[in-house]
Design a protein around this motif. Structure first.
Motif, PDB file in Angstrom:
ATOM      1  N   GLY A 173      52.124  27.118  47.570  1.00  0.00           N
ATOM      2  CA  GLY A 173      51.535  26.181  46.948  1.00  0.00           C
ATOM      3  C   GLY A 173      51.197  26.419  45.138  1.00  0.00           C
ATOM      4  O   GLY A 173      49.240  27.268  45.302  1.00  0.00           O
ATOM      5  N   TRP A 174      50.724  26.223  44.050  1.00  0.00           N
ATOM      6  CA  TRP A 174      50.668  25.932  42.242  1.00  0.00           C
ATOM      7  C   TRP A 174      49.004  25.601  42.597  1.00  0.00           C
ATOM      8  O   TRP A 174      48.068  26.798  42.063  1.00  0.00           O
ATOM      9  N   ARG A 175      48.711  25.137  43.169  1.00  0.00           N
ATOM     10  CA  ARG A 175      47.121  24.737  43.196  1.00  0.00           C
ATOM     11  C   ARG A 175      46.129  25.794  44.018  1.00  0.00           C
ATOM     12  O   ARG A 175      45.577  25.690  43.691  1.00  0.00           O
ATOM     13  N   ALA A 176      47.144  26.523  45.188  1.00  0.00           N
ATOM     14  CA  ALA A 176      45.914  27.393  46.286  1.00  0.00           C
ATOM     15  C   ALA A 176      46.157  28.753  44.542  1.00  0.00           C
ATOM     16  O   ALA A 176      44.621  29.102  44.506  1.00  0.00           O
ATOM     17  N   THR A 177      47.129  28.521  43.668  1.00  0.00           N
ATOM     18  CA  THR A 177      46.317  29.543  42.371  1.00  0.00           C
ATOM     19  C   THR A 177      45.355  28.905  41.921  1.00  0.00           C
ATOM     20  O   THR A 177      44.537  30.258  41.867  1.00  0.00           O
ATOM     21  N   PHE A 178      44.711  27.797  41.614  1.00  0.00           N
ATOM     22  CA  PHE A 178      43.773  27.290  40.673  1.00  0.00           C
ATOM     23  C   PHE A 178      42.472  27.508  41.675  1.00  0.00           C
ATOM     24  O   PHE A 178      40.983  28.231  40.737  1.00  0.00           O
ATOM     25  N   TRP A 179      42.728  27.684  42.557  1.00  0.00           N
ATOM     26  CA  TRP A 179      41.606  27.911  43.616  1.00  0.00           C
ATOM     27  C   TRP A 179      40.913  29.062  43.817  1.00  0.00           C
ATOM     28  O   TRP A 179      39.790  29.379  43.490  1.00  0.00           O
ATOM     29  N   GLY A 180      42.209  30.087  43.304  1.00  0.00           N
ATOM     30  CA  GLY A 180      42.346  31.346  43.477  1.00  0.00           C
ATOM     31  C   GLY A 180      41.243  31.937  42.320  1.00  0.00           C
ATOM     32  O   GLY A 180      40.311  32.673  41.870  1.00  0.00           O
ATOM     33  N   VAL A 181      41.779  31.520  41.289  1.00  0.00           N
ATOM     34  CA  VAL A 181      40.557  31.645  39.631  1.00  0.00           C
ATOM     35  C   VAL A 181      39.432  31.165  39.768  1.00  0.00           C
ATOM     36  O   VAL A 181      38.298  31.634  39.215  1.00  0.00           O
ATOM     37  N   ALA A 182      39.548  30.101  40.048  1.00  0.00           N
ATOM     38  CA  ALA A 182      38.224  28.988  40.351  1.00  0.00           C
ATOM     39  C   ALA A 182      37.419  30.956  41.154  1.00  0.00           C
ATOM     40  O   ALA A 182      35.825  30.650  40.422  1.00  0.00           O
ATOM     41  N   LEU A 183      37.062  30.826  42.473  1.00  0.00           N
ATOM     42  CA  LEU A 183      37.106  31.984  42.632  1.00  0.00           C
ATOM     43  C   LEU A 183      36.395  33.150  41.752  1.00  0.00           C
ATOM     44  O   LEU A 183      35.527  33.800  42.360  1.00  0.00           O
ATOM     45  N   LEU A 184      37.449  33.781  41.148  1.00  0.00           N
ATOM     46  CA  LEU A 184      37.426  34.888  40.026  1.00  0.00           C
ATOM     47  C   LEU A 184      36.035  34.058  39.113  1.00  0.00           C
ATOM     48  O   LEU A 184      35.157  35.333  38.752  1.00  0.00           O
ATOM     49  N   GLY A 185      35.672  33.093  38.749  1.00  0.00           N
ATOM     50  CA  GLY A 185      35.021  32.513  37.641  1.00  0.00           C
ATOM     51  C   GLY A 185      33.692  32.988  38.212  1.00  0.00           C
ATOM     52  O   GLY A 185      32.661  33.202  37.841  1.00  0.00           O
ATOM     53  N   VAL A 186      33.385  32.736  39.801  1.00  0.00           N
ATOM     54  CA  VAL A 186      32.208  32.495  40.513  1.00  0.00           C
ATOM     55  C   VAL A 186      31.777  34.204  40.535  1.00  0.00           C
ATOM     56  O   VAL A 186      31.196  34.685  39.753  1.00  0.00           O
ATOM     57  N   VAL A 187      32.995  35.162  40.845  1.00  0.00           N
ATOM     58  CA  VAL A 187      32.813  36.492  40.351  1.00  0.00           C
ATOM     59  C   VAL A 187      31.906  37.268  38.733  1.00  0.00           C
ATOM     60  O   VAL A 187      31.363  38.102  38.852  1.00  0.00           O
ATOM     61  N   ALA A 188      32.848  36.409  38.316  1.00  0.00           N
ATOM     62  CA  ALA A 188      32.381  36.954  36.788  1.00  0.00           C
ATOM     63  C   ALA A 188      31.196  36.126  36.859  1.00  0.00           C
ATOM     64  O   ALA A 188      30.634  37.151  35.397  1.00  0.00           O
ATOM     65  N   VAL A 189      30.352  35.631  36.532  1.00  0.00           N
ATOM     66  CA  VAL A 189      29.071  34.730  36.806  1.00  0.00           C
ATOM     67  C   VAL A 189      28.222  35.368  36.706  1.00  0.00           C
ATOM     68  O   VAL A 189      27.322  36.304  36.930  1.00  0.00           O
ATOM     69  N   ALA A 190      28.469  35.924  38.639  1.00  0.00           N
ATOM     70  CA  ALA A 190      27.772  37.139  38.925  1.00  0.00           C
ATOM     71  C   ALA A 190      27.363  38.236  38.590  1.00  0.00           C
ATOM     72  O   ALA A 190      26.480  38.952  37.537  1.00  0.00           O
ATOM     73  N   ALA A 191      28.493  38.758  37.511  1.00  0.00           N
ATOM     74  CA  ALA A 191      28.732  40.508  36.700  1.00  0.00           C
ATOM     75  C   ALA A 191      27.708  40.683  35.742  1.00  0.00           C
ATOM     76  O   ALA A 191      27.164  40.769  35.058  1.00  0.00           O
TER      77      ALA A 191
END
Length: 402
Positions: A173-191
């Motif tokens: 489902g398309w909503r799962a994609t946006f959850w995945g992208v939000a997780l990428l944002g968490v990785v970016a904050v740490a980097a």
């Protein structure tokens, strides 16, 4: 004396390593932002079906996001001019995470579109200040390459983020994609927290008069128009690439993700090559890039109904789609350094806005083309947009020599 020389060499090597790590941290954030910008291209059909809207209406998820970047980039860059660069980068990624979480939770198209619009604010400011940070981290002769490395995150997003996001959306489902992208944002904050130096050069706060000089300078306005037309032309077709591949070329949905992956790989190669080509004379390099880009887009309308020829055309479109990005960004920054040096960050933001005006215009024109004369006509009409960029680039070259 030798010890001093060795110590200086070691210190220089350490600084170079730290700069590379900082550039890669910018690239990680760019990857997350690039994925969220372009992933709806692969999800248009899913979102349209789930929310019971037309495919052209779903296309607003691309053009609406681009409009958010265009509005937010110059305004927010000017408003946040006094903030520490590292603090601002991290704050932008927190806004990015929030916007994607809201998108994932959206039960209506209106809320989803609003979430995309808000997320776009982080995009515009990130790329405008990211470009000026990137050029601080390297010697002068590597400026376009540094911008290209930061934008590698954006191009890798089209290689892996968009097809992976499309696959996740089709599977869960398309909503799962946006959850995945939000997780990428968490990785970016740490980097960013770990790798971006805190003592980055702070730009002088731009005065209103400086910003007025920017938007009334004919050479800078010409550069911004070149960006919008040259970059935006590809999006007349790219926005509707999934329905084009399914309905015109006749590919099955499972194959579309693979084609998007190959398209993205071509984009990454083109971006890196474009950075090297634009290091020394960006506007001259851009002229030849646009010529090749326009030729491929026009040819693609004739190639796309045939599987083999169509796939070759799509790969060539990808190769040229982002090749112009480092040169366009460097060219406008150089113009600002020459004419309004106190507002380089805002000029960079205006060019990010111009990129996204191009995306919004391309996606909107593509929607009209799809509704009126059909999907197959989107590439050549995009080619006409790029031809206008060629004319303006020729004018800019002539002005540079005069």
């Amino acid at each position: 004396m030798m010890n001093h020389t060795v110590h200086a060499a070691v210190k220089q090597e350490a600084a170079s390593t730290n700069s590379r790590f900082a550039l890669w941290a910018l690239a990680v954030s760019a990857f997350g932002i690039g994925t969220t910008e372009f992933v709806p291209v692969g999800l248009l059909a899913s979102v349209a079906e789930d929310l019971n809207i037309g495919i052209t209406m779903a296309g607003l998820l691309v053009s609406g996001y681009a409009a958010g970047v265009a509005i937010g980039a110059p305004v927010l860059t000017a408003l946040t001019n006094r903030l520490n660069r590292k603090t601002l980068l991290i704050s932008l990624m927190v806004l990015f995470i929030t916007g994607n979480v809201v998108a994932a939770l959206s039960q209506s198209f209106e809320l989803l579109l609003a979430a995309r619009f808000i997320t776009a604010f982080s995009h515009g400011v990130f790329f405008s200040i990211g470009s000026t940070i990137a050029v601080q981290l390297v010697p002068p002769h590597k400026k376009a390459s540094a911008i290209a490395l930061m934008f590698t995150g954006l191009t890798v997003a089209t290689v892996t983020g968009v097809p992976l996001g499309t696959f996740i959306g089709q599977s869960f489902g398309w909503r799962a994609t946006f959850w995945g992208v939000a997780l990428l944002g968490v990785v970016a904050v740490a980097a960013s927290a770990l790798l971006i130096p805190r003592n980055l050069k702070q730009s002088q706060p731009a005065k209103f008069g400086d910003m007025l000089r920017l938007v009334t300078n004919k050479r800078i306005l010409l550069g911004l128009a070149i960006t919008a037309l040259g970059y935006g032309g590809t999006f007349v077709a790219f926005t509707y690439l999934t329905p084009i591949l399914q309905d015109v070329t006749g590919l099955k949905p499972g194959l579309v993700s693979i084609v998007l992956l190959v398209y993205g790989a071509a984009v990454a190669v083109g971006n890196a090559a474009g950075g090297r080509l634009a290091n020394h004379h960006p506007i001259k390099a851009l002229f030849w890039m646009f010529l090749a880009q326009a030729a491929i887009l026009v040819a693609l309308s004739f190639m796309i109904p045939f599987k083999a020829a169509g796939l070759i055309g799509v790969v060539l479109m990808g190769l040229l789609a982002f090749m112009n990005v480092p040169g366009l960004q460097l060219f406008v920054v150089q113009l600002a350094e020459k004419y309004v040096p106190s507002a380089v960050d805002v000029a960079s933001a205006l060019n990010i806005a111009a990129f996204n005006i191009g995306i919004a215009a391309g996606a909107t024109i593509g929607g009209f083309v799809v509704d009126s004369i059909g999907l197959v006509h989107t590439p050549w009409i995009g080619g006409v947009m790029v031809m206008l960029a060629i004319l303006l680039t020729a004018v800019s070259l002539k002005l540079e020599k005069s």
